[in-house]
Design a protein around this motif. Structure first.
Motif, short mmCIF file in Angstrom:
data_model
loop_
_atom_site.label_atom_id
_atom_site.label_comp_id
_atom_site.label_asym_id
_atom_site.label_seq_id
_atom_site.Cartn_x
_atom_site.Cartn_y
_atom_site.Cartn_z
N THR A 178 0.82 -1.07 -0.14
CA THR A 178 0.08 -0.05 0.02
C THR A 178 0.82 1.03 -0.08
O THR A 178 1.76 1.31 0.70
CB THR A 178 -0.91 -0.04 1.35
N THR A 235 -3.61 0.39 -2.90
CA THR A 235 -3.11 -0.94 -2.51
C THR A 235 -3.21 -1.84 -3.86
O THR A 235 -3.86 -1.83 -4.59
CB THR A 235 -4.09 -1.63 -1.56
N SER A 252 -0.40 -5.39 -10.99
CA SER A 252 -1.59 -5.44 -10.50
C SER A 252 -2.73 -5.87 -11.33
O SER A 252 -3.64 -6.61 -11.09
CB SER A 252 -2.04 -4.01 -9.76
N ALA A 277 -13.46 -11.21 -5.87
CA ALA A 277 -13.30 -10.12 -5.11
C ALA A 277 -11.80 -9.35 -5.25
O ALA A 277 -11.69 -8.03 -5.29
CB ALA A 277 -13.83 -10.36 -3.54
N ALA A 278 -11.07 -10.26 -4.98
CA ALA A 278 -9.56 -9.91 -4.89
C ALA A 278 -9.06 -9.60 -6.37
O ALA A 278 -8.56 -8.19 -6.56
CB ALA A 278 -8.63 -11.19 -4.62
N GLN A 291 -11.32 -7.83 -8.48
CA GLN A 291 -11.71 -6.43 -8.63
C GLN A 291 -11.03 -5.29 -7.88
O GLN A 291 -10.98 -4.26 -8.39
CB GLN A 291 -13.23 -6.59 -8.06
N ASP A 292 -10.43 -5.54 -6.78
CA ASP A 292 -9.73 -4.84 -5.88
C ASP A 292 -8.49 -4.36 -6.68
O ASP A 292 -8.02 -3.32 -6.65
CB ASP A 292 -9.46 -5.54 -4.48
N LYS A 314 -9.18 -2.14 -9.63
CA LYS A 314 -9.64 -0.95 -9.16
C LYS A 314 -8.69 -0.15 -8.73
O LYS A 314 -8.45 0.99 -9.23
CB LYS A 314 -10.73 -1.12 -7.84
N ALA A 315 -7.33 -0.87 -8.15
CA ALA A 315 -6.18 0.10 -8.31
C ALA A 315 -5.69 0.80 -9.48
O ALA A 315 -5.22 1.66 -9.46
CB ALA A 315 -5.23 -0.84 -7.52
#
Length: 458
Positions: A320, A337, A371, A388-389, A391-392, A395-396
């Protein structure tokens, strides 16, 4: 960076880039919900755990516009290559072969066939107009501005020392040409891809040490073997088998994959980076454990035995970045992150410059290309928690697209929709860095992740 190679301290928004890339140094489906087309090609492999969302579509379309814009930044007709990094990166108009291969695939799968073919023709021109070699090899990088010199030769980036030929570069260029051949049916792309495959086979095939394929024709690295490169070859040769119908290419793909399997760390669940200089001893340096072999191995073969590599990357390379990190380029309330390039990125000495040209690193810097790579791989694996991981992570990269790189130019032009290479100065652990410079490679991987496209498959 100024023209004499010194750092310009008056502009903190631009970071010079040492003229090296990971491709030189690492020795040791359908589009989902974004309205993309495929020029009549078979459907791209789609992620079972779809990442489709409204922000995916907006971001992927913006990224494609960026790639199209940089393709035409210097000229809009004829064979050409796209400048990899923004003007003030320290590399001016340098067009890395790897970045252009990614852009070809992204543009092709997005329905931008004219731009994809222009870059593909650029690779073919470079392949057939080298000032020294006639064997089908490509250099690591060329110039986007004066790509074709007065005498007709392709202008490779000798001023930056980018004169060698690496197997990974060749394989990715071959993958891009193979994708063009499959999608368009145009014979010149098939011919170019097969020439690249044959060059790899003729010049780098090895039966000693770890087997597989050696690094290529790059001074000082010829005998090393890269896990990443052999993954690329394994994927590329499968495509060549499909294009040619010749079984021998599958056997050669398996030969490359056997090298990859030989560097699997069963105990810890990841792939080592490759060999030492002897081509036989595994490089087990703790600061040189990169992301790419973990993600790309899954994209190429998706063998369940090696699925833990994605978990290793998601856990051990997670980071992060905030403005409070030492040497961070972020400001205000910015926070992101994602993942780092390699273990050495997280272990970076924040008191020492990355190299003589560049600033001190932020050991929490996020690598946006990686990423996006991990986002795509997790989505394709589609296990518990993977969506979910993924997507996160995606999104970064989209956050970086929206928040970073403002005001950066290509040939003096502002082209929207690109993604910077890293959130802050990033030390890779392999002798080079990434910086908050707009980057064709990172932008292309955003397109892949946002649309569920696996670039290694038809």
């Amino acid at each position: 960076m100024t023209n004499d190679g010194t750092q310009d301290s008056t502009d903190s928004s631009n970071f010079a880039l040492r003229p090296l890339s990971r491709r030189l140094l690492i020795g040791g489906g359908a589009a989902l919900g974004v309205g993309m087309t495929t020029l009549g090609a078979p459907s791209a492999e789609a992620a079972p755990g779809t990442l489709a969302a409204s922000w995916n579509g907006r971001s992927s379309r913006a990224a494609v516009r960026f790639l199209k814009g940089v393709t035409n930044a210097y000229r809009s007709t004829g064979p050409r290559l796209a400048q990899s990094y923004q003007d003030q990166s320290g590399l001016t108009d340098v067009a890395f072969t790897y970045d252009n291969a990614l852009a070809i695939i992204a543009l092709l799968r997005a329905g931008e066939g004219a731009s994809a073919k222009a870059l593909g023709d650029g690779l073919l021109y470079a392949q057939t107009h080298d000032e020294t070699f006639t064997d089908g090899r490509l250099r690591q990088a060329y110039h986007a501005d004066d790509f074709i010199l007065t005498g007709g030769n392709a202008h490779f980036a000798y001023e930056y020392g980018l004169v060698g030929t690496a197997v990974g570069d060749m394989a990715w260029a071959g993958i891009a040409l193979a994708q063009l051949a499959r999608a368009t049916g145009i014979e010149r792309y098939r011919t170019g891809a097969v020439r690249i495959a044959q060059w790899i086979q003729d010049n780098t095939y090895s039966t000693t040490g770890l087997g597989g394929y050696t690094f290529g024709a790059t001074a000082g690295l010829e005998t090393r073997k890269s896990t990443e490169h052999n993954i690329d070859v394994a994927g590329f040769f499968r495509l060549i088998q499909t294009l040619t119908g010749q079984r021998v290419w599958r056997n050669r793909s398996d030969h490359a994959w056997a090298m990859v399997e030989s560097v699997w760390n069963e105990e810890d669940g990841f792939f080592w980076t490759g060999s030492e200089g002897d081509g036989a001893t595994i490089n087990k340096l703790g600061s040189q454990l990169p992301l790419d072999p973990q993600t790309w191995s899954w994209l190429v073969r998706r063998q369940r035995a090696y699925a833990p590599a994605l978990d290793w990357a998601a856990t051990n390379l997670a980071t992060t970045d905030t403005p409070q990190r030492l040497n961070s380029a972020l400001t205000g309330n910015q926070k992101v992150t994602g993942v780092a390039f390699a273990s050495g990125s997280l272990q970076a000495d924040t008191s020492a410059q990355i190299d003589q040209y560049n600033p001190k690193p932020d050991s929490g810097a996020v690598w946006f290309e990686g990423s996006a790579q991990l986002a795509l791989a997790l989505a394709l694996r589609n296990g518990k928690g993977d969506k979910a991981a993924a997507q996160d992570l995606l999104k970064a990269a989209i956050w970086a697209q929206d928040e970073l790189g403002d005001g950066q130019l290509y040939n003096g032009k502002r082209i929207e929709g690109g993604v910077v290479a890293a959130s802050s100065p990033l030390q890779t652990g392999f002798g080079f860095g990434y910086y908050p410079n707009l980057h064709v490679g990172a932008t292309s991987w955003l397109v892949f992740a946002a649309t569920g496209i696996n670039p290694y498959v038809f």
